[in-house]
Scaffold this active site. Structure first.
Site, PDB file in Angstrom:
ATOM      1  N   VAL A  63      -6.410   8.392   4.922  1.00 44.32           N
ATOM      2  CA  VAL A  63      -7.772   7.978   5.219  1.00 44.32           C
ATOM      3  C   VAL A  63      -8.371   8.814   6.351  1.00 44.32           C
ATOM      4  O   VAL A  63      -9.460   9.384   6.215  1.00 44.32           O
ATOM      5  CB  VAL A  63      -7.808   6.473   5.564  1.00 44.32           C
ATOM      6  CG1 VAL A  63      -9.184   6.065   6.034  1.00 44.32           C
ATOM      7  CG2 VAL A  63      -7.373   5.652   4.363  1.00 44.32           C
ATOM      8  N   CYS A  65      -2.470   0.256  -0.795  1.00 42.71           N
ATOM      9  CA  CYS A  65      -3.574  -0.686  -0.576  1.00 42.71           C
ATOM     10  C   CYS A  65      -3.453  -1.994  -1.351  1.00 42.71           C
ATOM     11  O   CYS A  65      -3.363  -3.059  -0.744  1.00 42.71           O
ATOM     12  CB  CYS A  65      -4.892  -0.010  -0.887  1.00 42.71           C
ATOM     13  SG  CYS A  65      -5.281   1.264   0.317  1.00 42.71           S
TER      14      CYS A  65
HETATM   15  C1  UDX Z   1      -4.883   3.871   5.571  1.00 43.91           C
HETATM   16  C2  UDX Z   1      -5.597   2.788   6.362  1.00 43.91           C
HETATM   17  O1  UDX Z   1      -5.745   3.102   7.650  1.00 43.91           O
HETATM   18  C3  UDX Z   1      -5.056   1.478   6.013  1.00 43.91           C
HETATM   19  O2  UDX Z   1      -5.551   0.446   6.753  1.00 43.91           O
HETATM   20  C4  UDX Z   1      -5.504   1.345   4.618  1.00 43.91           C
HETATM   21  O3  UDX Z   1      -5.406   0.064   4.164  1.00 43.91           O
HETATM   22  C5  UDX Z   1      -4.686   2.300   3.802  1.00 43.91           C
HETATM   23  O4  UDX Z   1      -4.918   3.557   4.199  1.00 43.91           O
HETATM   24  P1  UDX Z   1      -3.158   5.674   5.627  1.00 43.91           P
HETATM   25  O5  UDX Z   1      -4.197   6.682   5.947  1.00 43.91           O
HETATM   26  O6  UDX Z   1      -2.600   5.652   4.250  1.00 43.91           O
HETATM   27  O7  UDX Z   1      -3.710   4.209   5.968  1.00 43.91           O
HETATM   28  O8  UDX Z   1      -2.021   5.669   6.693  1.00 43.91           O
HETATM   29  P2  UDX Z   1      -0.906   6.713   7.021  1.00 43.91           P
HETATM   30  O9  UDX Z   1      -0.853   7.773   5.965  1.00 43.91           O
HETATM   31  O10 UDX Z   1       0.303   5.915   7.328  1.00 43.91           O
HETATM   32  O11 UDX Z   1      -1.457   7.423   8.347  1.00 43.91           O
HETATM   33  C6  UDX Z   1      -1.670   6.843   9.577  1.00 43.91           C
HETATM   34  C7  UDX Z   1      -1.503   7.894  10.661  1.00 43.91           C
HETATM   35  O12 UDX Z   1      -1.805   7.323  11.926  1.00 43.91           O
HETATM   36  C8  UDX Z   1      -0.098   8.466  10.764  1.00 43.91           C
HETATM   37  O13 UDX Z   1      -0.142   9.876  10.652  1.00 43.91           O
HETATM   38  C9  UDX Z   1       0.392   8.031  12.135  1.00 43.91           C
HETATM   39  O14 UDX Z   1       1.259   8.954  12.752  1.00 43.91           O
HETATM   40  C10 UDX Z   1      -0.912   7.848  12.899  1.00 43.91           C
HETATM   41  N1  UDX Z   1      -0.815   6.959  14.047  1.00 43.91           N
HETATM   42  C11 UDX Z   1      -0.356   5.702  13.902  1.00 43.91           C
HETATM   43  C12 UDX Z   1      -1.203   7.398  15.307  1.00 43.91           C
HETATM   44  O15 UDX Z   1      -1.605   8.540  15.464  1.00 43.91           O
HETATM   45  N2  UDX Z   1      -1.121   6.532  16.365  1.00 43.91           N
HETATM   46  C13 UDX Z   1      -0.655   5.267  16.237  1.00 43.91           C
HETATM   47  O16 UDX Z   1      -0.584   4.523  17.225  1.00 43.91           O
HETATM   48  C14 UDX Z   1      -0.263   4.845  14.963  1.00 43.91           C
HETATM   49  C1  UDX Z   2      -7.253   1.860  -4.069  1.00 41.82           C
HETATM   50  C2  UDX Z   2      -8.738   1.595  -4.326  1.00 41.82           C
HETATM   51  O1  UDX Z   2      -9.024   1.915  -5.693  1.00 41.82           O
HETATM   52  C3  UDX Z   2      -9.609   2.387  -3.390  1.00 41.82           C
HETATM   53  O2  UDX Z   2     -10.960   2.039  -3.571  1.00 41.82           O
HETATM   54  C4  UDX Z   2      -9.210   2.193  -1.913  1.00 41.82           C
HETATM   55  O3  UDX Z   2      -9.710   1.015  -1.368  1.00 41.82           O
HETATM   56  C5  UDX Z   2      -7.708   2.314  -1.732  1.00 41.82           C
HETATM   57  O4  UDX Z   2      -6.982   1.557  -2.711  1.00 41.82           O
HETATM   58  P1  UDX Z   2      -5.473   3.740  -4.661  1.00 41.82           P
HETATM   59  O5  UDX Z   2      -4.463   2.747  -4.203  1.00 41.82           O
HETATM   60  O6  UDX Z   2      -5.405   5.129  -4.114  1.00 41.82           O
HETATM   61  O7  UDX Z   2      -6.956   3.217  -4.372  1.00 41.82           O
HETATM   62  O8  UDX Z   2      -5.362   3.890  -6.255  1.00 41.82           O
HETATM   63  P2  UDX Z   2      -5.961   3.152  -7.531  1.00 41.82           P
HETATM   64  O9  UDX Z   2      -6.482   4.190  -8.444  1.00 41.82           O
HETATM   65  O10 UDX Z   2      -6.847   2.045  -7.188  1.00 41.82           O
HETATM   66  O11 UDX Z   2      -4.624   2.574  -8.220  1.00 41.82           O
HETATM   67  C6  UDX Z   2      -3.835   1.587  -7.598  1.00 41.82           C
HETATM   68  C7  UDX Z   2      -2.727   1.159  -8.525  1.00 41.82           C
HETATM   69  O12 UDX Z   2      -3.248   0.454  -9.656  1.00 41.82           O
HETATM   70  C8  UDX Z   2      -1.887   2.304  -9.116  1.00 41.82           C
HETATM   71  O13 UDX Z   2      -0.510   1.976  -9.072  1.00 41.82           O
HETATM   72  C9  UDX Z   2      -2.351   2.416 -10.543  1.00 41.82           C
HETATM   73  O14 UDX Z   2      -1.347   2.906 -11.426  1.00 41.82           O
HETATM   74  C10 UDX Z   2      -2.680   0.973 -10.859  1.00 41.82           C
HETATM   75  N1  UDX Z   2      -3.675   0.823 -11.947  1.00 41.82           N
HETATM   76  C11 UDX Z   2      -4.954   1.263 -11.772  1.00 41.82           C
HETATM   77  C12 UDX Z   2      -3.305   0.201 -13.145  1.00 41.82           C
HETATM   78  O15 UDX Z   2      -2.154  -0.228 -13.317  1.00 41.82           O
HETATM   79  N2  UDX Z   2      -4.250   0.058 -14.133  1.00 41.82           N
HETATM   80  C13 UDX Z   2      -5.534   0.489 -14.000  1.00 41.82           C
HETATM   81  O16 UDX Z   2      -6.326   0.305 -14.940  1.00 41.82           O
HETATM   82  C14 UDX Z   2      -5.901   1.113 -12.792  1.00 41.82           C
END
Ligand code: UDX
Ligand code: UDX
Length: 428
Positions: A11, A257
């Site tokens: 993100v 998510c």
């Molecule tokens: C995101 C969102 O932030 C989460 O709430 C959402 O629901 C899913 O996607 P994501 O970007 O997937 O999370 O997280 P991740 O790939 O784990 O990256 C978070 C980063 O923050 C890591 O690189 C970690 O090292 C960093 N981090 C974490 C900091 O720099 N400081 C901290 O104190 C904690």
């Molecule tokens: C999701 C949300 O779609 C996005 O808006 C954001 O809030 C982060 O979370 P993401 O988790 O990256 O995105 O993937 P997504 O394409 O939503 O798929 C999630 C899971 O659902 C996957 O495991 C996928 O295989 C499954 N899926 C999706 C199904 O089983 N059937 C479908 O028709 C669509």
């Protein structure tokens, strides 16, 4: 506008590079120095379509672990650190508060703080209270909620061409600041209270999860009554109140998510004395769905002990190298627990799979190598590289062609005509 982004995960990094792309000066901060070193070289720490190209060409973005300097000078800070689930399903906000603390200790002028991480409803209010209590007296801060809706694999497009930009703010002035930042994307804005913005995020993700669990439930019933889920969803989709999206039956949803956002909202509802029964149902159906295929296969193989099993597709969906909550993991654990000899193939997720299974499974460079002399094949992700395998190849390469397809990658008649014992989801 000087923008700092806390957290360079899926993100934070995608948000940062897209904001830099429209001309903002962005500093991305992460406590993980290895990630920062890679990013300084223009190398993304994870696979995301189009990210590497943007990183290599963009000069408006800097990467650092030096949060003190980054936060000191920022006019607006996005918090995009992870919010994993606790054992009870609630969201763990440790990292959000860790970063909030680092920000308040270093801020030297007024600043807007934007919560991008998915956080329980009410968190923006609490984070603002926490920060106002800790920041120096003469500094004004305001917290905004600006949830992300980016889907891995299409994250850059989902940011640049967002269906909507939700801004939860307590003042019009604060909302206008974010509107100004995002203006070049030229996407619709929805301005709400902070709590509504937080709820929009959960309600959207949980609705999509519910849609998937609903169709998986129907698919399971289709198998029992001889209907075909593909035909059923096609027929349903002509009603545009239903639509075509998120109706693909399979072995359930995974990723960073849906699993945690359903559990977190369900936990919150119970905590407030009003249990969301629909969300509970989505969670329960998904838990059962993840191992439904292997339960089917167990009718054929009473045990997998000593049997060579091929697993094609491991990431939670195509287009990413992410294995968080991937249904493949639940299934491989069961197979290994029964003594199966497992060979796996995934076009981009292999490095992450190696971190989990080390030498417990064999890693194949191509699907064909993985299928050689195997007695059962499970398909868990619908990658193009897997969908393109000719049905005749399964017959030719496998010792016995038993295929269990968790993502309905093939036409049933093509597989059966090729002499394959083919099992999929929701089809007679
Ligand atoms: C995101 C969102 O932030 C989460 O709430 C959402 O629901 C899913 O996607 P994501 O970007 O997937 O999370 O997280 P991740 O790939 O784990 O990256 C978070 C980063 O923050 C890591 O690189 C970690 O090292 C960093 N981090 C974490 C900091 O720099 N400081 C901290 O104190 C904690
Ligand atoms: C999701 C949300 O779609 C996005 O808006 C954001 O809030 C982060 O979370 P993401 O988790 O990256 O995105 O993937 P997504 O394409 O939503 O798929 C999630 C899971 O659902 C996957 O495991 C996928 O295989 C499954 N899926 C999706 C199904 O089983 N059937 C479908 O028709 C669509």
């Amino acid at each position: 506008m000087k923008i700092a982004i806390a957290g360079t995960g899926y993100v934070g990094l995608v948000t940062g590079i897209c904001l830099a792309e429209i001309g903002h000066e962005v500093v991305c901060v992460d406590k993980n120095q290895k990630k920062i070193e890679l990013l300084k070289l223009g190398i993304p720490p994870f696979y995301e379509n189009g990210l590497e190209g943007l990183l290599k060409k963009n000069h408006n973005i800097l990467f650092t672990s030096d949060f003190k300097t980054a936060y000191k000078e920022a006019e607006i800070i996005f918090i995009a650190v992870e919010t994993p689930e606790n054992v009870d399903g609630s969201a763990n906000l440790t990292y959000v508060y860790e970063v909030s603390n680092e920000i308040t200790e270093n801020l030297q002028s007024d600043c807007s703080i934007v919560l991008k991480s998915t956080v329980p409803v009410g968190t923006s209010d609490e984070v603002e209270r926490f920060m106002k209590k800790n920041v120096s007296n003469n500094i004004n801060i305001e917290v905004l909620s600006n949830p992300e809706f980016l889907s891995q694999g299409t994250a850059i497009r989902d940011t640049m061409e967002a269906s909507r930009i939700i801004i939860g703010a307590n003042s019009q002035e604060a909302a206008n600041l974010l509107k100004q930042i995002y203006a070049p994307f030229n996407r619709p804005f929805v301005i709400t209270s902070r709590t509504s913005a937080e709820m929009i995020k959960y309600a959207s993700n949980d609705f999509l999860a519910l849609k998937i669990s609903f169709i998986n439930d129907i698919a399971n019933l289709c198998e029992l009554v001889g209907a075909d889920i593909g035909e059923v969803t096609h027929g349903m989709s002509f009603d545009d109140r239903i639509g075509t999206k998120f109706l693909n039956a399979g072995i359930g949803y995974g990723g960073s998510c849906f699993p945690k956002d359903t559990k977190s909202l369900h936990w919150l509802s119970k905590d407030r004395g009003y249990e969301l029964r629909t969300v509970r149902a989505a969670i329960e159906v998904n838990e059962l769905q993840k191992t439904r295929l292997i339960q089917k296969a167990k009718k054929q193989f009473s045990s997998f002990n000593g049997i060579k099993v091929t697993v094609l597709g491991l990431t939670f969906k195509p287009g990413t190298d992410d294995l968080r909550e991937a249904p493949s993991i639940n299934n491989i654990d069961i197979l290994l627990g029964e003594g199966a000899i497992v060979e796996v193939y995934d076009p981009v997720g292999m490095d992450n799979v190696k971190k989990i299974y080390s030498n417990k499974v064999t890693y194949a460079k191509t699907p064909e190598i993985a299928l050689q002399d195997s007695e059962v094949c499970f398909i868990f992700t619908e990658w193009d590289q897997i969908k393109q395998i000719e049905p005749s190849q399964f017959k030719k390469l496998m010792k016995s062609p038993n295929v269990y397809d968790g993502r309905n990658c093939y036409r049933r008649s093509d597989m059966i005509d090729s002499g394959i014992n083919y099992n999929s989801i929701g089809r007679p």
